[in-house]
Design a protein around this motif. Sequence first.
Motif, PDB file in Angstrom:
ATOM      1  N   ILE A  14       0.843  -1.201   0.000  1.00  0.00           N
ATOM      2  CA  ILE A  14       0.000   0.000   0.000  1.00  0.00           C
ATOM      3  C   ILE A  14       0.878   1.250   0.000  1.00  0.00           C
ATOM      4  CG2 ILE A  14      -1.722   1.309   1.302  1.00  0.00           C
ATOM      5  CD1 ILE A  14      -2.656  -1.491   2.426  1.00  0.00           C
ATOM      6  N   ASP A  18       0.008   3.873  -2.849  1.00  0.00           N
ATOM      7  CA  ASP A  18      -1.034   4.844  -2.478  1.00  0.00           C
ATOM      8  C   ASP A  18      -0.397   6.196  -2.157  1.00  0.00           C
ATOM      9  OD1 ASP A  18      -3.230   6.267  -1.583  1.00  0.00           O
ATOM     10  OD2 ASP A  18      -4.041   4.618  -0.404  1.00  0.00           O
ATOM     11  N   MET A  63     -10.610   5.439  -2.444  1.00  0.00           N
ATOM     12  CA  MET A  63      -9.648   4.989  -3.442  1.00  0.00           C
ATOM     13  C   MET A  63      -9.935   3.551  -3.854  1.00  0.00           C
ATOM     14  SD  MET A  63      -6.764   5.339  -5.213  1.00  0.00           S
ATOM     15  CE  MET A  63      -6.041   6.841  -4.608  1.00  0.00           C
ATOM     16  N   TRP A  65      -7.907   1.020  -6.383  1.00  0.00           N
ATOM     17  CA  TRP A  65      -6.696   0.889  -7.195  1.00  0.00           C
ATOM     18  C   TRP A  65      -6.569  -0.531  -7.705  1.00  0.00           C
ATOM     19  CZ3 TRP A  65      -3.159   3.899  -9.406  1.00  0.00           C
ATOM     20  CH2 TRP A  65      -2.035   3.274  -9.925  1.00  0.00           C
TER      21      TRP A  65
END
Length: 136
Positions: A14, A18, A63, A65
């Motif tokens: 992450i 991110d 988010m 992704w």
Amino acid sequence: MIIEAAIMADYAYILERDKHLLQHLIESKIDAKEIYMLHSEEGNSFGWLRYGYFWDNTPFMNMLWIDDAFRGKGLGKQAVLFWEEDMKRKGFKLVMTSTLANEEAQHFYRKLGYKDAGCLLLENEPLEIILTKNIS
């Protein structure tokens, strides 16, 4: 695809990808189970869905992704539907998300039943479209 709450072992994955979440907040989001990891059947991570709460009472997907190699295969749709079902199980009737007006994601969310609910205009940024969906 396997979807499950992120654990500390997912932290590095992450953190590397991110760029919208401050590093010191990743651990608290993991602890709160507000990040779902997307894994292949072999256990390899290829994406995540992160959420929080708008007005502290409405689930807001911050988010979604999907790594490039896995895009366009319906996996994002599966992740969103999984999140919606989880929010419904938790007693919520409305969910929210947003996307920039110059991003194709707005069409993705509308196909999933999200409706335009307003917008936000920040200085030197494209229009942010707020979208909601009734999941009751």
